[in-house]
Design an enzyme around this catalytic site. Structure first.
Site, PDB file in Angstrom:
ATOM      1  N   GLU A  43       0.810  -1.219   0.000  1.00 28.71           N
ATOM      2  CA  GLU A  43       0.000   0.000   0.000  1.00 28.71           C
ATOM      3  C   GLU A  43       0.843   1.268   0.000  1.00 28.71           C
ATOM      4  O   GLU A  43       0.416   2.312  -0.508  1.00 28.71           O
ATOM      5  CB  GLU A  43      -0.968   0.011   1.184  1.00 28.71           C
ATOM      6  N   PHE A 105     -11.673  -7.711  13.608  1.00 29.69           N
ATOM      7  CA  PHE A 105     -10.578  -8.130  12.741  1.00 29.69           C
ATOM      8  C   PHE A 105     -10.248  -7.016  11.751  1.00 29.69           C
ATOM      9  O   PHE A 105     -11.119  -6.464  11.096  1.00 29.69           O
ATOM     10  CB  PHE A 105     -10.977  -9.407  11.988  1.00 29.69           C
ATOM     11  N   GLN A 106      -8.981  -6.684  11.671  1.00 31.71           N
ATOM     12  CA  GLN A 106      -8.474  -5.637  10.783  1.00 31.71           C
ATOM     13  C   GLN A 106      -9.115  -4.278  11.046  1.00 31.71           C
ATOM     14  O   GLN A 106      -9.291  -3.463  10.150  1.00 31.71           O
ATOM     15  CB  GLN A 106      -8.610  -6.038   9.307  1.00 31.71           C
ATOM     16  N   LYS A 155     -17.721  -1.033   5.916  1.00 31.69           N
ATOM     17  CA  LYS A 155     -18.210  -1.978   4.914  1.00 31.69           C
ATOM     18  C   LYS A 155     -19.727  -1.932   4.771  1.00 31.69           C
ATOM     19  O   LYS A 155     -20.254  -2.041   3.663  1.00 31.69           O
ATOM     20  CB  LYS A 155     -17.751  -3.384   5.305  1.00 31.69           C
ATOM     21  N   MET A 473      24.505   8.810   1.915  1.00 30.02           N
ATOM     22  CA  MET A 473      24.290  10.074   2.630  1.00 30.02           C
ATOM     23  C   MET A 473      24.555   9.913   4.117  1.00 30.02           C
ATOM     24  O   MET A 473      25.106  10.796   4.769  1.00 30.02           O
ATOM     25  CB  MET A 473      22.865  10.573   2.374  1.00 30.02           C
TER      26      MET A 473
HETATM   27  C1  LIG Z   1      12.625   5.516   5.086  1.00 32.30           C
HETATM   28  C2  LIG Z   1      13.923   6.160   5.396  1.00 32.30           C
HETATM   29  N1  LIG Z   1      14.765   5.602   6.299  1.00 32.30           N
HETATM   30  C3  LIG Z   1      15.945   6.189   6.583  1.00 32.30           C
HETATM   31  C4  LIG Z   1      16.309   7.361   5.984  1.00 32.30           C
HETATM   32  C5  LIG Z   1      17.645   8.015   6.315  1.00 32.30           C
HETATM   33  N2  LIG Z   1      18.510   8.035   5.125  1.00 32.30           N
HETATM   34  C6  LIG Z   1      18.625   9.134   4.339  1.00 32.30           C
HETATM   35  S1  LIG Z   1      19.618   8.885   3.016  1.00 32.30           S
HETATM   36  C7  LIG Z   1      19.953   7.302   3.496  1.00 32.30           C
HETATM   37  C8  LIG Z   1      20.856   6.423   2.691  1.00 32.30           C
HETATM   38  C9  LIG Z   1      20.325   6.154   1.343  1.00 32.30           C
HETATM   39  O1  LIG Z   1      21.136   5.198   0.705  1.00 32.30           O
HETATM   40  P1  LIG Z   1      21.008   4.952  -0.839  1.00 32.30           P
HETATM   41  O2  LIG Z   1      19.584   4.801  -1.207  1.00 32.30           O
HETATM   42  O3  LIG Z   1      21.913   3.845  -1.245  1.00 32.30           O
HETATM   43  O4  LIG Z   1      21.478   6.345  -1.457  1.00 32.30           O
HETATM   44  P2  LIG Z   1      22.946   7.002  -1.507  1.00 32.30           P
HETATM   45  O5  LIG Z   1      22.980   8.052  -0.451  1.00 32.30           O
HETATM   46  O6  LIG Z   1      23.941   5.936  -1.284  1.00 32.30           O
HETATM   47  O7  LIG Z   1      23.013   7.621  -2.856  1.00 32.30           O
HETATM   48  C10 LIG Z   1      19.274   6.992   4.680  1.00 32.30           C
HETATM   49  C11 LIG Z   1      19.371   5.714   5.379  1.00 32.30           C
HETATM   50  C12 LIG Z   1      15.398   7.913   5.069  1.00 32.30           C
HETATM   51  N3  LIG Z   1      15.640   9.072   4.437  1.00 32.30           N
HETATM   52  N4  LIG Z   1      14.224   7.307   4.783  1.00 32.30           N
END
Ligand SMILES: Cc1ncc(C[n+]2csc(CCOP(=O)(O)OP(=O)(O)O)c2C)c(N)n1
Ligand SMILES: [Mg+2]
Lengths: 575, 188
Positions: A43, A105-106, A155, A473
């Site tokens: 979803e 449920f749900q 529902k 990042m």
């Molecule tokens: C759902 C979610 N969890 C954690 C983060 C924190 N976060 C931001 S960038 C990142 C790393 C992303 O890695 P990747 O997709 O390989 O991109 P890269 O920076 O290596 O280009 C994380 C864990 C986030 N933005 N969103």
């Protein structure tokens, strides 16, 4: 009845996933042909797909999911759409009214859970109100500052029959946000435009949300005044990247010239942006010498973070039209001599060439990968989505956007897993266009199940994965802020993306040599079907320029050499 | 029954004091909202305050127009002028909110609160409580040989003052309605 409402609203596509509490609606969907239903695999994917659809068309995206887990899985997407002001209508099933409150449920308190992450939501308790509520939901989602709304339908309400209220007969909602700006403030802005010596337009997603006419008016105003223009991540494309007044994106990973212009300007004209912390950096040192004007349809955006001198509440398109009218009628004046000087200064900043990089050797640098992607796709009818991370910022820096609605990225919430399902939504809306999702390997895995959707519905979305085998990042912040202690920021046990694509019946390509890159990109574009291009890139690249947390615009880091102790302890607590 | 201890001079009882105090001056404002009387509307208003870390000093709500499904919410809140402006703008964004009026800045207004106070005691204390109640025009709405329940209306400050005096005389329970307020003069 639900399907009739959607048709009446001009809906062509619904992204959804069935379950017990929405079966009556799915039965309606089965017995008609006017609306296409796209069966996602999760979803969250449905909501992001609807966001991609909405952002690339300007029309609301529609989602249909079941009660309980269906609704809770939609929460991330709703929050994402709320923060980026994307019009989404989510219909959820609910247990029958007589079972609400019994932990059936749900059963989940869907309106309670989604109250803070929707613009508004409704629980329909009587079939008599069903059609009018759905129409009101579309009205609220698309009027004023757009946003996600949710209608929870028990529902028994779905089963019962009642009179249908067509859109035209729905009593007009009291929700009618102000569109026209205050004329006195608009005059004040025009006076400021006439005398400014170092002006800058700072534009945001509001310009795009206001519609294509707003982007046209913006172009007319920028080209007429000759003022430089920068934009947030969300506003890319409102003014063309090839336009000569364009000085690039601003903000934490924005261009040197854009951030310096923001810092040193004497007139800042904020159009549909919200002084987000990624933009302002340190608040008390934000553009200290400027008069600030702010055009926004949402009064709560004004003076929320930064105090402004000329607040104008109104729809960007309407306000720009009036600004242009007044400015023209007063003789199209600007301080040309001072502007010439200002452009010279900006020219000096441009010479820093903050995005320059060198591709040496065979290991692909991510900047190079994007520069090649740009070169090989910019003449296509192209839509770009991204995931979240370094690759997202590089995409914003190295790809050029000529038109609004061409760039779909999760800005406010920064949701990893956004881009892939979003690309599916975009491709649904634009079946013959080239739709590319610039992804990081880690983000991409978060909603990889949507490969099934892409293959089933023959959506030829291109997944351009910049695979650095790192949560790049996060790694970058750990390098700068946490003494190079790389706690859990690498991607281990990655799948073989080529085999993964093939397992779903799609095409997979892998490239790890710079000299093979162009061929791989061309092969990706040429293939008529979904493709994963696993592009292995340099693993330790950092994304620059960067304004470190807690610093003002003029303290940008431009490259590796400048990173030593760049972030103080007070900056380290910021995100 | 343990006695209630009301600190001397305390007038604010914030439910949501989450925000660090900025150096800017704190102001107390009374806001009047007219809202659709629909399920969840109060949760939206309260959720806004808790979610964004604003203060609620008091909040009252009741339906005012049955046929039109309208309720009126009166909120007393404290914050810097910038925060107060934000609160009003954010409240205005809630779809079922029809109007937000800041009674504190829109000219003079009247504010009233009702409180019920239970005072337990015998002998001199009981007599003294009765005498003070008289001065404050509080009514006795229930009485036993060892206790009174007083009803008092007035500004929150008047109720604070009364409660403070009752405290050493055996105040054991207090129920306050929160502020209801209207602007003075004609609506215009
Ligand atoms: C759902 C979610 N969890 C954690 C983060 C924190 N976060 C931001 S960038 C990142 C790393 C992303 O890695 P990747 O997709 O390989 O991109 P890269 O920076 O290596 O280009 C994380 C864990 C986030 N933005 N969103
Ligand atoms: Mg990565």
């Amino acid at each position: 009845m639900v399907v009739e409402c959607l048709k009446d609203q001009g809906v062509e596509v619904v992204f959804g996933y069935p379950g017990g509490a929405v079966l009556p609606i799915y039965d309606e969907v089965f017995q008609q042909n006017g609306i296409r239903h796209i069966l996602v695999r999760h979803e969250q994917g449905a909501v992001h797909a609807a966001e991609g659809y909405a952002r690339s068309t300007g029309k609301p995206g529609v989602v249909l999911v079941t009660s309980g887990p269906g609704a809770t899985n939609a929460v991330t997407g709703l929050t994402d759409a709320l923060l980026d002001s994307i019009p989404i209508v989510v219909l959820t099933g609910q247990v029958p009214t007589f079972m609400i409150g019994t932990d059936a449920f749900q059963e989940a308190d869907t309106v309670g859970i989604t109250r803070p992450c929707t613009k508004h939501n409704w629980l329909v308790q009587d079939t008599e109100n069903l059609s009018s509520t759905i129409h009101e939901a579309f009205h609220v989602a698309t009027t004023g500052r757009p946003g996600p709304v949710l209608v929870d339908i028990p529902k028994d309400v779905q089963f019962a029959s009642a009179g249908y209220t067509p859109v035209k007969q729905v009593s007009t909602s009291h929700y009618q946000p102000q569109k026209k700006g205050d004329m006195a403030s608009i005059e004040e802005l025009v006076e400021a435009i006439e005398t400014a010596k170092k002006p800058v337009f700072y534009t945001g997603g509001g310009v795009i949300n206001s519609g294509t006419a707003a982007s046209q008016l913006l172009r007319e105003l920028v080209d007429g005044t000759g003022f430089p223009i920068t934009s947030t991540l969300m506003g890319l494309g409102a003014y063309p990247a090839s336009g000569d007044k364009w000085i690039g994106m601003l903000g934490m990973h924005g261009l040197y010239e854009a951030n310096m212009a923001m810092h040193d300007c004497d007139l800042m004209i904020n159009i549909g942006a919200r002084f987000d912390d990624r933009i302002t950096g340190r608040i008390d040192a934000f553009s200290p010498g400027s008069k600030k004007a702010h055009i926004d349809i949402d009064p709560s955006s004004i003076n929320k973070v930064i105090r402004v001198d000329i607040p104008i509440v109104g729809d960007v398109g309407h306000v720009l039209e009036d600004v242009l009218k007044v400015w023209k009628s007063r003789g199209r004046k600007t301080d040309r001599a001072a502007l010439g000087e200002w452009w010279n200064t900006i020219g000096e900043w441009r010479k820093v060439d903050c995005l320059k990089f060198e591709q040496k050797g065979s290991v692909i640098r991510p900047q190079h990968a994007l520069a090649r992607l740009e070169a090989l796709t910019k003449d296509h009818d192209r839509y770009i989505c991204t995931e979240v991370g370094q690759h997202q910022m590089w995409a914003a820096q190295y790809l050029g956007f000529e038109d609004p609605h061409r760039w779909m990225t999760s800005g406010g919430l920064g949701t990893m897993g956004y881009g892939f399902p979003a690309s599916i939504g975009v491709q649904m809306a634009h079946p013959d266009s080239l739709v590319i999702n610039v992804a990081g390997e880690a983000s991409w895995l978060m909603n990889m199940q949507e490969m099934g959707t892409a293959v089933q519905f023959r959506l030829p979305v291109k997944q351009f994965i910049l695979n650095n085998e790192r949560l790049g990042m996060v790694r970058q912040w750990q390098e700068l802020l946490h003494g190079e202690r790389y706690s859990h920021s690498w991607s281990e046990a990655l799948p073989d993306f080529v085999k993964l694509a093939e397992a779903f019946g799609a095409k997979g390509i892998k490239v790890d040599q710079a000299e093979d890159l162009d061929e791989a990109i061309k092969e990706m574009i040429a293939h008529d079907g979904p493709v994963i291009l696993d592009c292995l890139v340099e693993k330790h690249e950092n994304c620059f320029p960067m304004i470190p947390s807690g610093e003002p615009h003029n303290k940008m880091l431009l490259g590796e050499a400048s990173t030593q102790d760049a972030i103080g302890t007070s900056g380290a607590v910021l995100v | 029954m343990s006695a209630l201890h009301i600190k001397k001079g305390s007038t604010k009882h914030s439910a949501y004091n989450l925000r660090p105090q900025f150096s800017d001056v704190q102001e107390t404002h009374t806001l009047a909202l007219v809202v659709d009387n629909e399920a969840g509307v109060l949760a939206r208003v309260i959720g806004l305050f808790s979610g964004r870390g604003y203060n609620i000093d008091s909040l009252t709500v009741a339906e005012i127009d049955h046929a039109g499904h309208r309720s009126r919410i009166t909120i007393v809140t404290t914050g810097t002028p910038q925060v107060i402006e934000q609160i009003k703008a954010q409240l205005g964004r809630i779809v079922p909110v029809h109007s937000v009026n800041d009674l504190t800045v829109e000219g003079r207004s009247v504010e009233r609160e009702l409180a019920l106070l239970k005072v337990e005691g015998t002998g001199d204390k009981r007599v003294e409580a009765m005498r003070l109640a008289d001065i404050f025009r509080a009514n006795v709405v229930d009485s036993t040989l060892e206790s009174f329940v007083f009803e008092i209306t007035g500004t929150p400050e008047k109720i604070d003052a009364f409660a403070e005096l009752m405290s050493p005389l055996g105040l054991s329970e207090i129920a306050r309605t929160g502020v209801a307020a209207l602007s003075r003069g004609s609506v215009g």
